[in-house]
Design a protein around this motif. Structure first.
Motif, PDB file in Angstrom:
ATOM      1  N   ALA A 122      -1.612  40.018  19.550  1.00 23.72           N
ATOM      2  CA  ALA A 122      -0.990  39.381  20.740  1.00 23.72           C
ATOM      3  C   ALA A 122       0.263  39.455  20.939  1.00 23.72           C
ATOM      4  O   ALA A 122       1.383  39.800  21.601  1.00 23.72           O
ATOM      5  CB  ALA A 122      -0.935  38.154  20.764  1.00 23.72           C
ATOM      6  N   LYS A 127       2.144  42.614  21.051  1.00 29.29           N
ATOM      7  CA  LYS A 127       1.670  43.238  23.026  1.00 29.29           C
ATOM      8  C   LYS A 127       0.941  44.196  23.123  1.00 29.29           C
ATOM      9  O   LYS A 127       0.717  45.227  24.253  1.00 29.29           O
ATOM     10  CB  LYS A 127       2.431  43.627  23.795  1.00 29.29           C
ATOM     11  CG  LYS A 127       3.663  42.414  23.518  1.00 29.29           C
ATOM     12  CD  LYS A 127       5.000  43.108  24.796  1.00 29.29           C
ATOM     13  CE  LYS A 127       5.783  41.341  23.730  1.00 29.29           C
ATOM     14  NZ  LYS A 127       5.782  40.537  24.810  1.00 29.29           N
ATOM     15  N   MET A 151      -2.581  43.337  23.423  1.00 30.46           N
ATOM     16  CA  MET A 151      -3.510  42.611  23.295  1.00 30.46           C
ATOM     17  C   MET A 151      -2.512  41.383  24.671  1.00 30.46           C
ATOM     18  O   MET A 151      -1.826  40.721  24.607  1.00 30.46           O
ATOM     19  CB  MET A 151      -4.720  41.863  23.021  1.00 30.46           C
ATOM     20  CG  MET A 151      -6.242  40.977  23.089  1.00 30.46           C
ATOM     21  SD  MET A 151      -6.992  40.455  22.428  1.00 30.46           S
ATOM     22  CE  MET A 151      -7.631  42.111  21.917  1.00 30.46           C
ATOM     23  N   SER A 152      -3.424  41.388  25.796  1.00 31.01           N
ATOM     24  CA  SER A 152      -2.553  40.034  26.787  1.00 31.01           C
ATOM     25  C   SER A 152      -2.953  39.042  25.882  1.00 31.01           C
ATOM     26  O   SER A 152      -4.247  38.523  25.210  1.00 31.01           O
ATOM     27  CB  SER A 152      -3.141  40.312  28.174  1.00 31.01           C
ATOM     28  OG  SER A 152      -4.464  39.934  28.129  1.00 31.01           O
ATOM     29  N   TRP A 153      -2.520  37.922  26.192  1.00 33.63           N
ATOM     30  CA  TRP A 153      -2.682  36.337  26.001  1.00 33.63           C
ATOM     31  C   TRP A 153      -3.863  35.961  26.548  1.00 33.63           C
ATOM     32  O   TRP A 153      -4.850  35.101  25.350  1.00 33.63           O
ATOM     33  CB  TRP A 153      -1.478  35.509  25.635  1.00 33.63           C
ATOM     34  CG  TRP A 153      -0.616  35.445  24.647  1.00 33.63           C
ATOM     35  CD1 TRP A 153       0.694  36.716  25.302  1.00 33.63           C
ATOM     36  CD2 TRP A 153      -0.309  35.120  23.546  1.00 33.63           C
ATOM     37  NE1 TRP A 153       1.710  36.454  23.443  1.00 33.63           N
ATOM     38  CE2 TRP A 153       0.733  35.316  22.638  1.00 33.63           C
ATOM     39  CE3 TRP A 153      -1.333  34.689  22.589  1.00 33.63           C
ATOM     40  CZ2 TRP A 153       1.129  35.561  21.002  1.00 33.63           C
ATOM     41  CZ3 TRP A 153      -1.194  34.204  21.817  1.00 33.63           C
ATOM     42  CH2 TRP A 153       0.075  35.072  21.100  1.00 33.63           C
TER      43      TRP A 153
END
Length: 135
Positions: A26, A29, A31-33
């Motif tokens: 995360a 970035k 992977m999105s939160w």
């Protein structure tokens, strides 16, 4: 108390590993939160389910002198395959990604709760059988 300790240590170490992995993904970035949080919750549920299933099978194995690890092996192989299949199906049918993940989280939670209920209900019996057969 012994079973709780035996179950909690591997679970906590696995959860810590998942937390670190998801945080790195995360923060960088990759992977999105929201996806990271959903993945983390799914990871926690999957780990708890697998640990509970393995504990039940281990107690049954020791109590009945058999090697019964079919369910934990199936779970270990099928859970990631079914997860990927559900996400691919949702993507190809243009389902909302969060909705698909929420559906899978709900199914994983129901499975985990069923295992937790079974374990809590039968832990004394399984532990007693194991103690009697090991004497």
């Amino acid at each position: 108390k012994q079973l709780s300790i035996k179950l909690s240590i591997p679970y906590l170490v696995s959860c810590l590993s998942s937390l670190i992995t998801v945080m790195v993904l995360a923060i960088t970035k990759t992977m999105s939160w929201p996806l990271a949080l959903a993945g983390l919750m799914l990871s926690f549920l999957a780990t708890l389910s697998f640990d509970l299933l393995s504990m039940v099978e281990e107690l049954k194995k020791k109590a009945r002198f058999g090697t019964r690890n079919l369910f934990s092996n199936l779970y270990g192989y099928l859970f990631p395959i079914v997860t990927a299949g559900l996400l691919i199906l949702g993507s190809s049918l243009r389902w909302n990604q969060i909705g698909t993940i929420f559906l899978w989280l709900t199914l994983a939670l129901l499975f985990t709760l069923a295992l937790l209920f079974y374990f809590r209900k039968n832990q004394r019996i399984l532990f007693t059988e194991m103690e009697v057969t090991s004497e």
